[in-house]
Enzyme design. Sequence first.
Site, mmCIF file in Angstrom:
data_model
loop_
_atom_site.group_PDB
_atom_site.id
_atom_site.type_symbol
_atom_site.label_atom_id
_atom_site.label_comp_id
_atom_site.label_asym_id
_atom_site.label_seq_id
_atom_site.Cartn_x
_atom_site.Cartn_y
_atom_site.Cartn_z
ATOM 1 N N ARG A 61 0.874 -1.393 0.184
ATOM 2 C CA ARG A 61 -0.094 -0.025 0.103
ATOM 3 C C ARG A 61 0.807 1.358 -0.008
ATOM 4 N NH1 ARG A 61 -3.504 -3.770 2.467
ATOM 5 N NH2 ARG A 61 -2.173 -3.567 4.346
ATOM 6 N N GLU A 98 4.021 -10.364 14.945
ATOM 7 C CA GLU A 98 3.308 -10.888 16.364
ATOM 8 C C GLU A 98 3.426 -12.323 15.960
ATOM 9 O OE1 GLU A 98 -0.525 -9.410 16.264
ATOM 10 O OE2 GLU A 98 -0.920 -10.034 18.132
HETATM 11 P P1 AMP Z 1 3.450 -2.814 11.456
HETATM 12 O O1 AMP Z 1 4.717 -3.263 11.054
HETATM 13 O O2 AMP Z 1 2.663 -3.577 12.508
HETATM 14 O O3 AMP Z 1 3.497 -1.337 11.944
HETATM 15 O O4 AMP Z 1 2.285 -2.903 10.323
HETATM 16 C C1 AMP Z 1 2.423 -2.201 9.309
HETATM 17 C C2 AMP Z 1 2.014 -2.640 8.003
HETATM 18 O O5 AMP Z 1 0.697 -3.782 8.211
HETATM 19 C C3 AMP Z 1 1.535 -1.557 6.881
HETATM 20 O O6 AMP Z 1 1.960 -1.919 5.824
HETATM 21 C C4 AMP Z 1 -0.053 -1.690 6.963
HETATM 22 O O7 AMP Z 1 -0.436 -1.804 5.583
HETATM 23 C C5 AMP Z 1 -0.390 -3.128 7.479
HETATM 24 N N1 AMP Z 1 -1.232 -2.957 8.818
HETATM 25 C C6 AMP Z 1 -1.048 -3.449 9.953
HETATM 26 N N2 AMP Z 1 -2.064 -3.036 10.721
HETATM 27 C C7 AMP Z 1 -3.121 -2.617 9.774
HETATM 28 C C8 AMP Z 1 -4.289 -2.222 10.239
HETATM 29 N N3 AMP Z 1 -4.943 -2.096 11.355
HETATM 30 N N4 AMP Z 1 -5.397 -1.631 9.046
HETATM 31 C C9 AMP Z 1 -4.612 -1.791 8.012
HETATM 32 N N5 AMP Z 1 -3.211 -1.981 7.652
HETATM 33 C C10 AMP Z 1 -2.566 -2.569 8.367
#
Ligand code: AMP
Length: 176
Positions: A61, A98
């Site tokens: 995205r 996770e």
């Molecule tokens: P993180 O590495 O945990 O910060 O997760 C970020 C990545 O996961 C990004 O590329 C987001 O597109 C996706 N992502 C994680 N949580 C969500 C959420 N609640 N809604 C949409 N996309 C998410």
Amino acid sequence: MSIEHLKNSIRNIPNFPIQGIQFKDVTTLFKSAENLNELTAILKKKYADKGITKVVGIESRGFIMGPIMAVELGAGFVPVRKPGKLPSEVFEEQYEKEYGHDAVQIHKDALCPNDIVLIHDDLLATGGTMLATYELIKKIGVKKVYINFLIELEDLNGRLLFPKEVEVEALIKYEK
Ligand code: AMP
């Protein structure tokens, strides 16, 4: 148009892709021409005077507003992808999620020491994906790095992972 209007255009999908996740669906934000124009104008204004030479977008995205920002800023666009997607020689950074591991890769010749880089992704959750990308780019060695998200899930405190001297910006914030 306000940030609140843009925020109201994001669709929340409870329990997707797994139970307990409130998934922020940006397709409803991007499908409006007015939203897309407004987002572009806000981001351009924020970064126009920073001398950005490359926008790095994170799969997948980050591949939507990333190239738009690159064009607006007169910069190049560089993709960071999941393993096995980039065809030439890559650098890789592994990180913990996770459940299990993941990794991000970038082409070895994608950036130069003189680059001023804006890393972009749609959403900051735990910050693992962006931190791995940031480490990857620090290892390559560039002049300066900025980090941008459209959305930040503030309660997960992802931004605390990044050093104080790195400017981490998010347009739209969710407290819970
Ligand atoms: P993180 O590495 O945990 O910060 O997760 C970020 C990545 O996961 C990004 O590329 C987001 O597109 C996706 N992502 C994680 N949580 C969500 C959420 N609640 N809604 C949409 N996309 C998410």
